[in-house]
Design an enzyme around this catalytic site. Structure first.
Site, PDB file in Angstrom:
ATOM      1  N   ALA A  79       0.852  -1.190   0.000  1.00  0.00           N
ATOM      2  CA  ALA A  79       0.000   0.000   0.000  1.00  0.00           C
ATOM      3  C   ALA A  79       0.886   1.238   0.000  1.00  0.00           C
ATOM      4  CB  ALA A  79      -0.906  -0.011   1.224  1.00  0.00           C
ATOM      5  N   GLY A 122      -0.024  -5.016   0.961  1.00  0.00           N
ATOM      6  CA  GLY A 122      -1.268  -4.976   0.195  1.00  0.00           C
ATOM      7  C   GLY A 122      -1.172  -5.717  -1.114  1.00  0.00           C
ATOM      8  N   GLU A 167      -1.814  -9.257  -0.278  1.00  0.00           N
ATOM      9  CA  GLU A 167      -3.239  -9.374   0.022  1.00  0.00           C
ATOM     10  C   GLU A 167      -4.077  -9.357  -1.255  1.00  0.00           C
ATOM     11  OE1 GLU A 167      -4.358  -7.524   4.144  1.00  0.00           O
ATOM     12  OE2 GLU A 167      -3.002  -6.125   3.133  1.00  0.00           O
ATOM     13  N   GLU A 177       3.890  -5.811   7.491  1.00  0.00           N
ATOM     14  CA  GLU A 177       3.196  -4.729   8.188  1.00  0.00           C
ATOM     15  C   GLU A 177       3.662  -4.506   9.623  1.00  0.00           C
ATOM     16  OE1 GLU A 177       0.326  -5.920   4.879  1.00  0.00           O
ATOM     17  OE2 GLU A 177       1.756  -6.918   6.213  1.00  0.00           O
TER      18      GLU A 177
END
Length: 259
Positions: free
Chosen positions: A67, A111, A114, A134
């Site tokens: 992200a 991300g 994910e 993370e």
């Protein structure tokens, strides 16, 4: 179709290839890219007759590097950043009625990992690097990663990967079940096309109901067995079922129309 700023869309022989394109940021997920992904899967998809979708990253270095952290750090002290919008995007991908394959090249971190896990199938190049780093930032995977990683590799491996923030390559991802296939670098899209070519020869309504029934197994508010029964019963009323049964008995190739 809408002109996207961060996604290149190419459609050939019923397969849409979505190339996430923020190469200077290693295709990191920002609000614009996430919004465009959501728009494609919730608005554009219904007007397209597709056999499948491939999601990949622009360039050789990265699928999605994570992200865009610059958006996270704009949050003021004492305030929180909600990942709910990310859940909506990835849930839309996971529940897509046509198969979605992640063709993972290079970094698939945070991300990006994910996003790959939200796809139905993952094809990894040997130079792919998966990871959930993370905890290094003082947060956790927030776009469904804590749930989907457990589903794919099991609780113990998932906990280790998320708590150590270790990265694994394509071969290891394949060994533990995170990737369905591992191929030499540069061949991940061709492999995804091969898989979708096989799937595309089957009854499209049945394919969509396979996706729905499997999704029901993992949904906390649905009964997977009940969904299977309902989907099976529905499919027996379709023209595709009658065509498939007739083709089997007549020893010929079925011609499915998605009806």
């Amino acid at each position: 179709m809408k002109n996207f700023e961060t996604i290149k869309v190419a459609i050939e022989e019923g397969i849409a290839t979505l190339t996430l394109s923020r190469p200077k940021a290693l295709n990191a997920l920002n609000a614009t890219l996430m919004g465009e992904l959501y728009h494609f899967f919730t608005e554009e998809l219904s007007s397209l007759k597709l056999k499948g979708i491939i999601i990949t990253g622009d360039g050789e270095k990265s699928f999605v590097a994570g992200a865009d952290i610059s958006e996270f750090v704009e949050v003021k002290p004492g305030e929180s950043f909600s990942p709910e919008s990310g859940h909506k995007v990835f849930n839309a991908i996971e529940s897509c009625p046509v198969p979605v394959i992640a063709a993972v090249n290079g970094f698939a971190l945070g991300g990006g990992c994910e996003l790959a896990m939200a796809c139905h199938i993952r094809v990894a190049s040997e130079n792919a690097l998966f990871g959930t780093p993370e905890v290094k930032l003082g947060i956790i995977p927030g776009y469904g990663g804590t749930q989907r990683l457990c589903q794919l590799v099991g609780r113990g491996r998932a906990l280790e990967l998320m708590m150590t923030a270790d990265m694994i390559d394509g071969k290891e991802a394949y060994r533990i079940g995170l990737a369905n296939h591992v191929v030499p670098a540069g061949q991940e899209i061709a492999k995804a096309q091969e898989i979708l070519g096989k799937i595309g020869q089957k009854a499209p309504l049945a394919i969509s109901k396979v996706i729905d029934s499997v999704g029901a197994y993992y949904a906390h508010d649905r009964d997977g067995f009940k969904s299977e029964i309902e989907n099976f019963e529905y499919l027996t009323t379709t023209q595709d079922f009658r065509e498939g049964a007739a083709a089997f008995l007549e020893k010929r190739k079925a011609s499915f129309k998605g009806e």
